[in-house]
Motif scaffolding. Sequence first.
Motif, PDB file in Angstrom:
ATOM      1  N   ASP A  85      38.699   7.677  42.830  1.00 25.60           N
ATOM      2  CA  ASP A  85      38.727   6.224  42.989  1.00 25.60           C
ATOM      3  C   ASP A  85      37.353   5.708  43.398  1.00 25.60           C
ATOM      4  O   ASP A  85      36.401   6.484  43.579  1.00 25.60           O
ATOM      5  CB  ASP A  85      39.829   5.778  43.954  1.00 25.60           C
ATOM      6  CG  ASP A  85      39.595   6.173  45.396  1.00 25.60           C
ATOM      7  OD1 ASP A  85      38.465   6.568  45.765  1.00 25.60           O
ATOM      8  OD2 ASP A  85      40.555   6.076  46.186  1.00 25.60           O
ATOM      9  N   VAL A  91      42.046  11.330  43.510  1.00 22.55           N
ATOM     10  CA  VAL A  91      43.427  10.853  43.497  1.00 22.55           C
ATOM     11  C   VAL A  91      44.287  11.590  42.474  1.00 22.55           C
ATOM     12  O   VAL A  91      45.481  11.335  42.366  1.00 22.55           O
ATOM     13  CB  VAL A  91      43.497   9.321  43.264  1.00 22.55           C
ATOM     14  CG1 VAL A  91      42.889   8.576  44.441  1.00 22.55           C
ATOM     15  CG2 VAL A  91      42.797   8.934  41.960  1.00 22.55           C
ATOM     16  N   LEU A 115      49.050   9.410  38.323  1.00 24.17           N
ATOM     17  CA  LEU A 115      48.305   8.256  38.813  1.00 24.17           C
ATOM     18  C   LEU A 115      49.170   7.004  38.775  1.00 24.17           C
ATOM     19  O   LEU A 115      49.967   6.819  37.853  1.00 24.17           O
ATOM     20  CB  LEU A 115      47.043   8.032  37.980  1.00 24.17           C
ATOM     21  CG  LEU A 115      46.001   9.143  38.026  1.00 24.17           C
ATOM     22  CD1 LEU A 115      44.899   8.874  37.013  1.00 24.17           C
ATOM     23  CD2 LEU A 115      45.432   9.281  39.424  1.00 24.17           C
ATOM     24  N   GLY A 120      39.634   1.114  38.433  1.00 22.68           N
ATOM     25  CA  GLY A 120      38.626   1.658  39.319  1.00 22.68           C
ATOM     26  C   GLY A 120      38.573   3.177  39.368  1.00 22.68           C
ATOM     27  O   GLY A 120      37.890   3.745  40.210  1.00 22.68           O
ATOM     28  N   ILE A 121      39.268   3.848  38.475  1.00 24.95           N
ATOM     29  CA  ILE A 121      39.316   5.306  38.472  1.00 24.95           C
ATOM     30  C   ILE A 121      38.287   5.854  37.487  1.00 24.95           C
ATOM     31  O   ILE A 121      38.189   5.392  36.356  1.00 24.95           O
ATOM     32  CB  ILE A 121      40.721   5.816  38.082  1.00 24.95           C
ATOM     33  CG1 ILE A 121      41.782   5.269  39.029  1.00 24.95           C
ATOM     34  CG2 ILE A 121      40.740   7.343  38.036  1.00 24.95           C
ATOM     35  CD1 ILE A 121      41.655   5.711  40.456  1.00 24.95           C
TER      36      ILE A 121
END
Length: 134
Positions: A85, A91, A115, A120-121
């Motif tokens: 992230d 994550v 997920l 924003g990953i």
Amino acid sequence: MIVIAVLVIAPGQSDESNTPAPSTSPTAKVQQGQSEEPEGERADLVSFQLDDRSHAGLSNIWVVWTIKNNSSEKSNYIWDWEAVDASGTRVGDGSQFETNVQPGQTARGEYPTTLKSAKGIKLNITSFNRTASY
């Protein structure tokens, strides 16, 4: 269902790519010919990205990829990845594989993730290996 993958390294072949593993955003594609694109076997991973298939309030994030075998022999591919992230926290992670890809052939694949969002990953390829397929 339990899936067991066995990776066999042919004599004289490296079990690790000597090329860097650049990060890709959820919508970015790894394009051959760019200056940051690694050379060698890692260049066979044409694209690797997140695909948000969420609808009706259900999260449904997949990783999707395209492999093009640029070698002269039938090949198997296995690579590890992580999802990070904006704060740098991992994550998610996983391993993907493609088998029996003929020379010059393109293979596409997809796999669901755990997920909850793709916003924003960044995806990082943490290892990438191509081996001869027999």
